[in-house]
Design an enzyme around this catalytic site. Structure first.
Site, mmCIF file in Angstrom:
data_model
loop_
_atom_site.group_PDB
_atom_site.id
_atom_site.type_symbol
_atom_site.label_atom_id
_atom_site.label_comp_id
_atom_site.label_asym_id
_atom_site.label_seq_id
_atom_site.Cartn_x
_atom_site.Cartn_y
_atom_site.Cartn_z
ATOM 1 N N HIS A 251 -7.012 -23.447 -49.895
ATOM 2 C CA HIS A 251 -6.628 -23.183 -51.272
ATOM 3 C C HIS A 251 -5.407 -22.201 -51.491
ATOM 4 O O HIS A 251 -5.186 -21.623 -50.342
ATOM 5 C CB HIS A 251 -7.783 -22.634 -52.182
ATOM 6 C CG HIS A 251 -8.325 -21.274 -51.417
ATOM 7 N ND1 HIS A 251 -7.792 -20.057 -51.665
ATOM 8 C CD2 HIS A 251 -9.285 -20.888 -50.535
ATOM 9 C CE1 HIS A 251 -8.226 -19.022 -51.120
ATOM 10 N NE2 HIS A 251 -9.435 -19.727 -50.462
ATOM 11 N N CYS B 91 -12.018 -19.024 -45.767
ATOM 12 C CA CYS B 91 -11.326 -20.036 -46.128
ATOM 13 C C CYS B 91 -9.901 -20.013 -45.721
ATOM 14 O O CYS B 91 -9.648 -18.788 -44.952
ATOM 15 C CB CYS B 91 -11.287 -20.195 -47.694
ATOM 16 S SG CYS B 91 -12.702 -20.415 -48.656
#
Length: 200
Positions: free
Chosen positions: A160, A176
């Site tokens: 992301h 992440c």
């Protein structure tokens, strides 16, 4: 016997000064590129691993093919590599990686969902570690997932964007892989549901 003239002294001194200054100048230039100056970013073995260790890679050692495209995340060099299915496009992006080894997951996964306007909820383990965090943040400049998100087949794992650009090139995430917003927007357009992903 060497006769030390004023000219020789000045020349020798200038050469020595430039030699001594070179590592500092290189470090300053490197820090300007990586945005990293903290000593905590240097592991115990003394080898600094951040986006300054960028290097192009070939997909063949990592994937059998590039069907649906391929994404390789190199956690040591903090870089994300992307190859299009027909191999006509290759991209190399600086990334943020998990803060600690226990938050890190390695192996093969794939893109399962493309989210053009991500909202964020902390995972149960994040909330346990940080009970003061909000339960939900909608799309916008305060969203930790930035402007785009690629969901992976592993629960809670994403590639992301981030509005906090200081995180790129560092161990700074809760698991992440983070990219600059302009880079995740570009990758988002190229990646597909089904794109292969390998974290090493």
């Amino acid at each position: 016997m060497t006769i030390l003239t004023r000219r020789r002294l000045l020349t020798t001194g200038a050469a020595a000064a430039s030699t001594l200054a070179a590592p500092a100048l290189a470090q300053t230039a490197n820090n300007a590129f990586t945005g990293t100056t903290e000593m905590e970013d240097r592991p115990k073995d003394g080898v600094r691993r951040n986006i300054s260790s960028f290097r192009a890679l070939d997909w063949r050692p990592y994937f059998d093919n590039t069907r649906n495209g391929a994404i390789l995340v190199d956690l040591d060099s903090r870089a994300l590599h992307y190859w299009s299915e027909d191999q006509s496009i290759y991209k190399l992006y600086p990334s943020s990686v998990p803060l600690t080894e226990d938050l890190t997951r390695r192996g093969r996964t794939r893109v399962t969902l493309k989210d053009p306007s991500p909202s964020w909820r902390p995972t149960p383990s994040m909330k346990e570690r940080n009970p003061e965090w909000p339960d939900f943040i909608g799309p916008g400049p305060d969203n930790p997932l930035g402007t785009r998100s690629l969901h992976l087949s592993w629960t809670y794992y994403r590639i992301h964007g981030t509005h906090d650009t200081r995180k790129i090139g560092r161990r700074s995430s809760n698991g992440c892989i983070g990219l600059y917003n302009q880079h995740i927007e570009e990758l988002y357009e190229m990646a597909k549901v089904g794109t292969q992903v390998l974290l090493i």
